[in-house]
Scaffold this active site. Structure first.
Site, PDB file in Angstrom:
ATOM      1  N   PHE A  11       0.837  -1.195   0.000  1.00 56.10           N
ATOM      2  CA  PHE A  11       0.000   0.000   0.000  1.00 56.10           C
ATOM      3  C   PHE A  11       0.885   1.264   0.000  1.00 56.10           C
ATOM      4  CE2 PHE A  11      -2.153   2.716   3.453  1.00 56.10           C
ATOM      5  CZ  PHE A  11      -2.791   3.533   2.550  1.00 56.10           C
ATOM      6  N   LYS A  96      11.068 -11.447  11.284  1.00 51.10           N
ATOM      7  CA  LYS A  96      12.230 -11.559  10.379  1.00 51.10           C
ATOM      8  C   LYS A  96      12.375 -10.304   9.508  1.00 51.10           C
ATOM      9  CE  LYS A  96      13.253 -15.599   8.460  1.00 51.10           C
ATOM     10  NZ  LYS A  96      13.048 -16.892   7.750  1.00 51.10           N
ATOM     11  N   TYR A 150       5.176  -7.526  16.120  1.00 49.99           N
ATOM     12  CA  TYR A 150       5.292  -6.324  15.292  1.00 49.99           C
ATOM     13  C   TYR A 150       6.005  -5.224  16.065  1.00 49.99           C
ATOM     14  CZ  TYR A 150       3.604  -2.661  12.057  1.00 49.99           C
ATOM     15  OH  TYR A 150       3.509  -1.627  11.147  1.00 49.99           O
ATOM     16  N   THR A 180      -2.636   4.918   8.659  1.00 50.60           N
ATOM     17  CA  THR A 180      -2.800   5.601   7.375  1.00 50.60           C
ATOM     18  C   THR A 180      -3.735   4.787   6.486  1.00 50.60           C
ATOM     19  OG1 THR A 180      -0.602   6.555   7.590  1.00 50.60           O
ATOM     20  CG2 THR A 180      -1.503   6.464   5.364  1.00 50.60           C
TER      21      THR A 180
HETATM   22  P1  NAD Z   1       1.649  -3.632   3.006  1.00 50.70           P
HETATM   23  O1  NAD Z   1       1.461  -4.997   3.593  1.00 50.70           O
HETATM   24  O2  NAD Z   1       0.669  -3.153   2.016  1.00 50.70           O
HETATM   25  O3  NAD Z   1       3.103  -3.493   2.393  1.00 50.70           O
HETATM   26  C1  NAD Z   1       4.228  -4.169   2.883  1.00 50.70           C
HETATM   27  C2  NAD Z   1       4.973  -4.752   1.697  1.00 50.70           C
HETATM   28  O4  NAD Z   1       6.158  -5.407   2.162  1.00 50.70           O
HETATM   29  C3  NAD Z   1       4.154  -5.795   0.948  1.00 50.70           C
HETATM   30  O5  NAD Z   1       4.180  -5.525  -0.435  1.00 50.70           O
HETATM   31  C4  NAD Z   1       4.847  -7.109   1.287  1.00 50.70           C
HETATM   32  O6  NAD Z   1       4.700  -8.090   0.277  1.00 50.70           O
HETATM   33  C5  NAD Z   1       6.276  -6.652   1.483  1.00 50.70           C
HETATM   34  N1  NAD Z   1       7.072  -7.544   2.320  1.00 50.70           N
HETATM   35  C6  NAD Z   1       6.759  -7.995   3.576  1.00 50.70           C
HETATM   36  N2  NAD Z   1       7.741  -8.808   4.010  1.00 50.70           N
HETATM   37  C7  NAD Z   1       8.679  -8.866   3.022  1.00 50.70           C
HETATM   38  C8  NAD Z   1       9.911  -9.538   2.869  1.00 50.70           C
HETATM   39  N3  NAD Z   1      10.396 -10.328   3.846  1.00 50.70           N
HETATM   40  N4  NAD Z   1      10.610  -9.364   1.728  1.00 50.70           N
HETATM   41  C9  NAD Z   1      10.152  -8.564   0.739  1.00 50.70           C
HETATM   42  N5  NAD Z   1       8.973  -7.894   0.820  1.00 50.70           N
HETATM   43  C10 NAD Z   1       8.243  -8.062   1.942  1.00 50.70           C
HETATM   44  O7  NAD Z   1       1.733  -2.611   4.242  1.00 50.70           O
HETATM   45  P2  NAD Z   1       1.863  -1.020   4.276  1.00 50.70           P
HETATM   46  O8  NAD Z   1       0.702  -0.517   5.034  1.00 50.70           O
HETATM   47  O9  NAD Z   1       2.150  -0.482   2.931  1.00 50.70           O
HETATM   48  O10 NAD Z   1       3.142  -0.863   5.205  1.00 50.70           O
HETATM   49  C11 NAD Z   1       4.419  -0.527   4.681  1.00 50.70           C
HETATM   50  C12 NAD Z   1       5.378  -0.246   5.828  1.00 50.70           C
HETATM   51  O11 NAD Z   1       4.876   0.844   6.610  1.00 50.70           O
HETATM   52  C13 NAD Z   1       5.540  -1.421   6.777  1.00 50.70           C
HETATM   53  O12 NAD Z   1       6.893  -1.475   7.199  1.00 50.70           O
HETATM   54  C14 NAD Z   1       4.653  -1.054   7.949  1.00 50.70           C
HETATM   55  O13 NAD Z   1       5.099  -1.621   9.139  1.00 50.70           O
HETATM   56  C15 NAD Z   1       4.775   0.460   7.968  1.00 50.70           C
HETATM   57  N6  NAD Z   1       3.600   1.096   8.604  1.00 50.70           N
HETATM   58  C16 NAD Z   1       2.392   1.171   7.962  1.00 50.70           C
HETATM   59  C17 NAD Z   1       1.318   1.782   8.593  1.00 50.70           C
HETATM   60  C18 NAD Z   1      -0.024   1.930   7.942  1.00 50.70           C
HETATM   61  O14 NAD Z   1      -0.928   2.547   8.536  1.00 50.70           O
HETATM   62  N7  NAD Z   1      -0.236   1.461   6.712  1.00 50.70           N
HETATM   63  C19 NAD Z   1       1.475   2.284   9.893  1.00 50.70           C
HETATM   64  C20 NAD Z   1       2.709   2.156  10.519  1.00 50.70           C
HETATM   65  C21 NAD Z   1       3.782   1.595   9.853  1.00 50.70           C
END
Ligand code: NAD
Ligand code: UDP
Length: 318
Positions: A11, A96, A150, A180
């Site tokens: 996302f 991981k 997490y 978000t």
């Molecule tokens: P999301 O799940 O849509 O995106 C995460 C992406 O990381 C995915 O495309 C997934 O396939 C990839 N991924 C996960 N593990 C992986 C690995 N081992 N190797 C390669 N790719 C891997 O989530 P998001 O909401 O876009 O979150 C993105 C980042 O922002 C994350 O680190 C999350 O912790 C952080 N975050 C998001 C929010 C939110 O509200 N969306 C809030 C706080 C932090």
């Protein structure tokens, strides 16, 4: 710049990819699709400013050619334990990605003498006893609780980032992202925004965990991405909160979604139980982002919902 972005198919990663390309950079996206979706990057097929490597960041990362910046976003993003609606969680993969994935991503930054930005989270504050949360607050996390995989992974990732900054002089940034939402969110990750929008569109009652008095502060994705870009371009190394300080209870949010979707039945369904370790209140103090980045969100929750609902309708075939 030539930028490595882990988690690019997710996302936030896909929106950040668009922003970076619009700003004239070349993005190398990396993802293993564990929670991401190829469709989020489909519009970039054939774009000369984008290339993609399918790879699990928990394994050693090799990227050839010069890299100027590494942005580490790869991580399953939902901290929820198995929810009443039965969504899966990915505990080991989450630990991981936060630990090994951050180590490998920092290793790439060091090998290329590149700058580094870590996507951290408000979850590092746990169930906060200070309100709103400033970056100086050290948090209230249960190390073995339901959300610990997490929270602790991200706390470790922050510690490792600062260790590389202090010990290897890597030019690092840390963003603590608060809840978000927007188009390209996963429909099935069990989080409140996708759950409520889909339930309201199906004219089903909205599932409220507990009495709904718990609060969150929801930021629209374009505001967040602007803040991340500003942080990336700054020279500030301490963590920075980015989120919308407009705090709302889950029950108020349910009413807002029902109203915006025009779910006239307007029903809600309360479950007796909250999820384990569910924080009671969450609201970012964004004074640091305001003073250092001259950033604050512009889009209200209501306006953000109006931009997000059409995406859900399309995905649901409505
Ligand atoms: P999301 O799940 O849509 O995106 C995460 C992406 O990381 C995915 O495309 C997934 O396939 C990839 N991924 C996960 N593990 C992986 C690995 N081992 N190797 C390669 N790719 C891997 O989530 P998001 O909401 O876009 O979150 C993105 C980042 O922002 C994350 O680190 C999350 O912790 C952080 N975050 C998001 C929010 C939110 O509200 N969306 C809030 C706080 C932090
Ligand atoms: N929540 C809810 N019903 C749902 C999904 C979530 O009441 O169908 C609640 C959940 O208990 C939490 C809040 O909404 O208090 C936000 O949950 P989410 O998973 O979206 O984000 P996080 O807890 O990680 O901030």
């Amino acid at each position: 710049m030539r930028i490595l972005l882990t988690g690019a198919a997710g996302f936030l990663g896909s929106h950040l990819t668009d922003k970076l390309i619009n700003e004239g950079h070349h993005v190398i996206g990396m993802d293993n699709f564990i929670t991401g979706n190829e469709e989020n990057l489909g519009h970039l097929a054939g774009n000369g400013k984008f290339s993609f490597i399918r790879h699990d960041v928990s394994n050693f990362i090799l990227v050839t050619g010069k890299i100027d910046y590494v942005l580490h976003f790869a991580s399953p993003a939902s901290p929820n334990p198995a929810s009443p609606l039965g969504y899966p969680n990915l505990p080991i993969q989450t630990l991981k990605a936060g630990a090994l994935g951050t180590h490998n991503s920092l290793g790439v930054a060091r090998a290329h003498n590149a700058k580094f930005l870590l996507a951290s989270t408000s979850e590092i504050y746990g169930d906060p006893q200070e309100h709103p949360q400033k970056e100086t607050y050290r948090g209230n996390v249960d190390p073995i609780g339901a959300r610990s995989v997490y929270d602790e992974a991200k706390r470790f990732a922050e510690a490792l980032t600062m260790a590389y900054h202090r010990f290897h002089q890597i030019d690092t940034r840390i963003v603590r992202i608060f809840n978000t939402f927007g188009p390209r969110m996963r429909l099935d990750d069990g989080r409140v925004v996708p759950n409520f929008i889909q339930q309201a569109l199906r004219k089903e009652p909205l599932t409220i965990y507990g009495d709904g008095s718990q609060t969150r502060s929801f930021c629209y994705v374009s505001d967040l991405i602007d803040g991340i870009y500003k942080l990336m371009m700054s020279d500030y190394h301490e963590p920075v909160n980015l989120g919308n300080p407009n705090e709302i209870s889950v029950i108020e949010f349910a009413d807002l979604v029902n109203k915006t979707v025009d779910n006239t039945s307007g029903k809600i369904k309360k479950t007796a139980e909250r999820l384990g370790n569910d924080p009671q209140r969450r609201q970012p103090d964004i004074s640091r982002a305001k003073s250092i980045l001259n950033w604050e969100p512009k889009i209200s929750i209501q306006a953000g919902l109006e931009k997000t609902i059409p995406y859900f309708k399309k995905k649901m075939g409505i």
